[in-house]
Motif scaffolding. Structure first.
Motif, PDB file in Angstrom:
ATOM      1  N   SER A 194      39.123  42.728  48.540  1.00 10.93           N
ATOM      2  CA  SER A 194      38.812  42.562  47.129  1.00 10.93           C
ATOM      3  C   SER A 194      39.911  41.736  46.461  1.00 10.93           C
ATOM      4  N   GLY A 250      41.663  42.360  43.761  1.00  9.74           N
ATOM      5  CA  GLY A 250      42.824  43.166  43.411  1.00  9.74           C
ATOM      6  C   GLY A 250      43.714  43.450  44.601  1.00  9.74           C
ATOM      7  N   ASN A 251      43.108  43.732  45.747  1.00  5.61           N
ATOM      8  CA  ASN A 251      43.904  43.977  46.942  1.00  5.61           C
ATOM      9  C   ASN A 251      44.581  42.712  47.452  1.00  5.61           C
ATOM     10  N   ARG A 270      45.787  40.461  45.502  1.00  3.79           N
ATOM     11  CA  ARG A 270      46.981  40.378  44.663  1.00  3.79           C
ATOM     12  C   ARG A 270      48.102  41.238  45.250  1.00  3.79           C
ATOM     13  N   ARG A 271      47.755  42.448  45.645  1.00  7.59           N
ATOM     14  CA  ARG A 271      48.748  43.331  46.241  1.00  7.59           C
ATOM     15  C   ARG A 271      49.288  42.763  47.548  1.00  7.59           C
ATOM     16  N   ALA A 310      48.968  39.655  37.146  1.00  7.80           N
ATOM     17  CA  ALA A 310      47.910  40.468  36.538  1.00  7.80           C
ATOM     18  C   ALA A 310      46.634  39.678  36.264  1.00  7.80           C
ATOM     19  N   LEU A 342      42.884  40.971  37.028  1.00  5.90           N
ATOM     20  CA  LEU A 342      42.874  42.388  37.357  1.00  5.90           C
ATOM     21  C   LEU A 342      42.176  43.195  36.262  1.00  5.90           C
ATOM     22  N   SER A 343      41.604  44.311  36.654  1.00  4.94           N
ATOM     23  CA  SER A 343      41.039  45.244  35.687  1.00  4.94           C
ATOM     24  C   SER A 343      42.177  45.958  34.965  1.00  4.94           C
ATOM     25  N   GLU A 355      43.840  48.296  37.399  1.00  2.00           N
ATOM     26  CA  GLU A 355      44.676  47.579  38.367  1.00  2.00           C
ATOM     27  C   GLU A 355      45.940  47.060  37.714  1.00  2.00           C
ATOM     28  N   LEU A 405      49.795  47.842  38.689  1.00  2.00           N
ATOM     29  CA  LEU A 405      50.775  46.763  38.879  1.00  2.00           C
ATOM     30  C   LEU A 405      52.020  47.013  38.049  1.00  2.00           C
TER      31      LEU A 405
END
Length: 242
Positions: A142, A144-145, A147-148, A168, A171-172, A175, A179
């Motif tokens: 996903s 968001g993942n 980004r991580r 950011a 991101l939601s 999320e 962060l």
């Protein structure tokens, strides 16, 4: 122990007739969280690109802990402890999540050292909240993942100062909250942060110092509460007509 320090003096960068940086002078403490803010096109990402060796400056100088790094290639700058992420959620999409993080281990500051913050890619993945996902193909993750994962790769390189470029974005709210908590953990581990983002709630929550750019020049810096009351900042960044 003296904190690491990034010194940027008279930094200029031109792309043809476009002046992206017009003589920037800033000093960034490698122990806290510094936020760089400004409207789109103000030179924020260009500043990161020049500091980390992706672009060579037209003029000026960058020093890190007293060492002139202006002409060094990106990989050597990273091995000195200056590591960055990118605006895009970047990865090697055909590799596993673990293999992506392994690249950070192989090219970072503590190559061959037993004195590392993390002993394995899986420890880094657990730290950023991706534990159990090491075998997943990066290209299937996903947003968001991803980004991580970008942050995990940078952390695996064992940074002294971590430069985060719009982490950011996209991101939601949930999320972005996760962060925020992650970023706040870095200084406690001896990792300084320099952060670019347009999420002012995030910036205000984590940063202890702001630097404001506009049209490639620094127009203000200081404590966040002070900077956000600056008349010039209100005019050019926050849209207040003075």
């Amino acid at each position: 122990m003296v904190a690491a320090r990034l010194e940027i003096t008279g930094l200029r960068k031109k792309f043809g007739g476009v002046v992206a940086l017009a003589g920037v002078d800033v000093s960034i403490d490698g122990s806290g969280i510094t936020g760089i803010i400004g409207p789109n096109g103000s030179g924020k990402t260009t500043l990161f690109n020049v500091v980390t060796g992706a672009h060579k400056p037209t003029a000026g100088r960058v020093t890190w802990n007293g060492q002139d790094i202006t002409a060094l290639p990106a990989y050597r700058i990273a091995r000195l402890g200056l590591v960055r992420t990118f605006q895009q959620a970047m990865s090697y999409p055909g590799l596993s999540v673990r293999d992506n993080v392994s690249i950070g281990f192989e090219h970072g500051r503590s190559i061959g050292s037993t004195d590392r913050r993390w002993r394995s890619p899986d420890e880094v993945l657990a730290f950023v909240g991706l534990d159990g996902l090491g075998e997943e193909v990066a290209g299937s993750m996903s947003f968001g993942n991803l980004r991580r994962l970008g942050i995990a790769v940078a952390l695996a390189a064992d940074p002294v100062l971590l430069l985060l470029d719009e982490p950011a974005a996209g991101l939601s709210d949930s999320e972005a909250g996760d962060l925020r908590e992650l970023i706040l953990r870095f200084p406690k581990m001896g990792i300084g942060v320099c952060l670019i983002d347009h999420d002012m709630a995030l910036m205000g929550a984590v940063c202890d110092h702001f630097i404001v750019l506009n049209f490639g020049t620094k127009i203000a810096e200081g404590a966040p509460a002070e900077v956000l009351q600056n008349a010039k900042v209100l005019e050019v960044y926050l849209g207040v007509d003075l």
